[in-house]
Write a protein that holds these residues in place. Structure first.
Motif, short mmCIF file in Angstrom:
data_model
loop_
_atom_site.label_atom_id
_atom_site.label_comp_id
_atom_site.label_asym_id
_atom_site.label_seq_id
_atom_site.Cartn_x
_atom_site.Cartn_y
_atom_site.Cartn_z
N GLY A 173 0.81 -1.23 0.00
CA GLY A 173 0.00 0.00 0.00
C GLY A 173 0.84 1.27 0.00
N CYS A 174 2.12 1.17 -0.35
CA CYS A 174 2.97 2.37 -0.39
C CYS A 174 2.71 3.12 -1.70
CB CYS A 174 4.44 1.95 -0.29
SG CYS A 174 5.59 3.32 -0.47
N ALA A 175 2.34 4.39 -1.57
CA ALA A 175 1.93 5.17 -2.74
C ALA A 175 3.12 5.86 -3.41
CB ALA A 175 0.89 6.20 -2.33
N ARG A 176 4.33 5.57 -2.97
CA ARG A 176 5.50 6.31 -3.49
C ARG A 176 6.10 5.67 -4.74
NH1 ARG A 176 3.74 9.59 -0.43
NH2 ARG A 176 3.24 10.22 -2.51
N VAL A 177 5.49 4.62 -5.28
CA VAL A 177 6.00 4.02 -6.53
C VAL A 177 4.86 3.79 -7.51
CG1 VAL A 177 8.00 2.76 -5.62
CG2 VAL A 177 5.75 1.70 -5.55
N PRO A 178 5.13 3.98 -8.82
CA PRO A 178 4.12 3.58 -9.80
C PRO A 178 4.07 2.04 -9.81
CG PRO A 178 5.84 5.01 -10.78
CD PRO A 178 6.34 4.56 -9.44
N ALA A 179 2.90 1.48 -9.48
CA ALA A 179 2.79 0.02 -9.29
C ALA A 179 2.86 -0.71 -10.63
CB ALA A 179 1.47 -0.29 -8.60
N PRO A 180 3.69 -1.76 -10.75
CA PRO A 180 3.75 -2.52 -12.01
C PRO A 180 2.38 -3.08 -12.38
CG PRO A 180 5.52 -3.18 -10.53
CD PRO A 180 4.61 -2.28 -9.75
N VAL A 181 2.04 -2.96 -13.67
CA VAL A 181 0.73 -3.50 -14.11
C VAL A 181 0.91 -4.72 -15.00
CG1 VAL A 181 -0.66 -1.41 -13.86
CG2 VAL A 181 0.66 -1.73 -15.94
N ALA A 182 2.08 -4.89 -15.60
CA ALA A 182 2.35 -6.07 -16.43
C ALA A 182 3.85 -6.24 -16.53
CB ALA A 182 1.73 -5.89 -17.81
N TRP A 183 4.28 -7.47 -16.86
CA TRP A 183 5.71 -7.71 -17.03
C TRP A 183 5.90 -8.96 -17.86
CZ3 TRP A 183 3.04 -7.77 -12.48
CH2 TRP A 183 2.87 -9.00 -11.86
N PHE A 184 7.10 -9.20 -18.33
CA PHE A 184 7.39 -10.47 -18.99
C PHE A 184 8.75 -10.99 -18.57
CE2 PHE A 184 9.95 -9.35 -22.92
CZ PHE A 184 9.93 -7.96 -22.78
#
Ligand SMILES: Nc1ncnc2c1ncn2[C@@H]1O[C@H](COP(=O)(O)OP(=O)(O)O)[C@@H](O)[C@H]1O
Ligand SMILES: O=P(O)(O)O[C@H]1O[C@H](CO)[C@@H](O[C@H]2O[C@H](CO)[C@@H](O)[C@H](O)[C@H]2O)[C@H](O)[C@H]1O
Length: 455
Positions: free
Chosen positions: A197-208
């Motif tokens: 729940g840390c708002a200080r990073v853009p959360a990954p939405v996809a990866w490979f």
């Protein structure tokens, strides 16, 4: 699945076509880590056709390729790079600057090979793959939530260790260039932080991924953001203070550290661990002196900084044991983004790109990141004429105060620890600048001069 399904080629079959082209092109890339050493040959780990090479239109070839170079310690595997190559019979004029070369032999003889990520059609295809979880030969695609279709791609032209593509100003995809087995902290840490729940990073939405190696991460693109380095230089140029921003950055760093310590493993830092960390710093200094002889006159003074830290009994003012934990690992102003609403985000959790992945993933004292940011205020001040030492000192104090406010721990309370980590960072910077930007060398050298003299 978008367009046509992929095939996996027998990797070795492609080498006669590709090796002569890559021999010229690869060492010139900004992200090529083996500069200054000969390239003896290549070995293909995997070759995946994201778009078939024998179809009617362009083909898109994904490669994990090992570059054989001399000078590696025995038993060290050759560096592995991720390449995305476009293949066409003819390259249209708009893609001409992206041409790598025309293959002369092997299965691609006569075909043009070019930088696939710079072809919007092929970059768009990669985004479509990310929208569709599943496997494709050795490649595995995952996502946390559905993604909108058909976002126009553009490649970032920043001087980077990796390559990034922005899709429709909504998402940014970082393609890791030098790839090693194991989770890349630039996926692992933002995922853990988002989960906490840390708002200080853009959360990954996809990866490979391929095997255990992370190949690319898609995150929200902060379109109205500016990075901390630019903002600091603007403030300096306008004769403005930057203390409010520095304090907010201190709070943001502490929030990241608190969340990382709460979700990922930590280790107590007793006397033995502390002296091992100090010895490792001294060993890095020795290697740096070999690489940059200008450090030699300072060696004795710098060694004393590390020895002082090694003698140091780690104890917090509240009596608790100090902890090593997962950290950012290469924190500086350029790794922070401030959006129009004034909120700070931290990006690029990969750590120092030249270090082995296992070392970058090891828990470390969080002061390592604090020291990185303190060095960055000094860098900003020193790139400005006249040099404004007071500006940097006020930023440094404000940053530590912000950190203390949000974490309860003031980094200034432990000067031996802070000085050792600042020194270690300055030594790293000397080597980095000597290698990549010799004009900048006086900036960390000025810090070395100060730190070796004990001030
Ligand atoms: N989520 C994001 N939103 C907006 N810009 C971003 C974002 N992530 C990265 N960037 C931009 O891309 C640049 C390169 O990203 P970074 O993660 O530092 O790559 P590298 O590891 O190749 O240095 C950054 O300096 C920043 O300007
Ligand atoms: O951003 P990267 O992960 O590629 O980090 C490397 O390059 C940085 C320079 O772009 C370098 O940072 C040094 O220069 C910055 C100013 O350009 C300064 O703010 C930093 O404090 C200083 O360390 C970083 O060390 C290197 O790993």
């Amino acid at each position: 699945m978008p367009e046509t399904a992929s095939t996996t080629r027998a990797p070795a079959a492609l080498l006669p076509s590709l090796a002569p082209l890559l021999h010229e092109w690869l060492p010139r890339q900004r992200w090529f880590a083996g500069k200054g050493r000969a390239v003896n040959g290549f070995a293909l780990d995997t070759a995946t056709e994201l778009l078939p090479l024998d179809g009617p239109g362009p083909g898109l070839l994904h490669l994990l390729i090992r570059v054989e170079q001399p000078g590696l310690p025995a038993g060290t595997p050759a560096d592995c790079y991720q390449l995305l190559l476009g293949v066409r019979t003819t390259v249209p004029p708009r893609l001409a600057p992206t041409l790598i070369g025309r293959a002369r032999q092997g299965p691609l003889a006569g075909r043009a090979v070019y930088e696939g990520l710079r072809d919007p059609r092929l970059a768009g295809l990669l985004y479509e793959r990310l929208r569709t979880p599943g496997t494709l030969g050795p490649l595995r695609f995952a996502r946390t939530a559905p993604l909108p279709p058909a976002l126009a791609p553009r490649m970032l032209d920043a001087e980077q260790s990796n390559s990034s593509l922005v899709f429709g100003d909504s998402y940014i995809l970082k393609i890791f260039r030098r790839v090693s087995p194991g989770a890349n902290p630039d996926l692992e840490l933002p995922l853990a932080l988002a989960g906490a729940g840390c708002a200080r990073v853009p959360a990954p939405v996809a990866w490979f991924e391929s095997g255990s190696a992370t190949l690319g991460v898609l995150q929200p693109f902060l379109r109205d953001s500016r990075d901390g380095w630019r903002l600091a230089l603007d403030a300096l140029a306008a004769g403005r203070e930057f203390t409010e921003e520095a304090q907010a950055l201190g709070r943001a760093t502490a929030e990241v550290h608190t969340a990382l310590a709460a979700t990922l493993p930590t280790e107590p830092l007793h006397r033995t661990q502390t002296s091992q960390l100090a010895e490792a710093m001294a060993a890095r200094l020795d290697a740096a002196v070999q690489a940059v002889p200008a450090l030699l006159p300072y060696k004795k003074g710098l060694r004393e900084v590390f020895a002082e830290y090694g003698r140091h009994i780690p104890a917090r003012s509240d009596g608790a044991t100090r902890l090593a934990q997962r950290v950012h690992g290469d924190l500086h102003l350029g790794q922070t983004l401030r959006t129009a609403d004034g909120a700070w985000s931290v990006i690029d959790f990969e750590g120092e790109p030249a270090k082995p992945l296992a070392e970058r993933r090891r828990p470390q004292p969080p002061v390592r990141d604090v020291a990185g940011m303190l060095r960055s205020f000094d860098y900003a001040a020193r790139t400005h004429r006249p040099w404004n030492d007071g500006w940097a000192a006020r930023c440094r104090a404000a940053y530590c105060a912000g950190y203390a406010e949000a974490s309860g721990l003031d980094p200034r309370e432990d000067p031996a620890l802070l000085r050792a980590y600042e020194t270690d960072k300055a030594v790293y910077e000397v080597v980095y600048e000597a290698r990549h930007r010799p004009d900048w060398l006086p900036v960390p050298m000025a810090a070395i001069h100060r730190l070796a003299a004990g001030s």
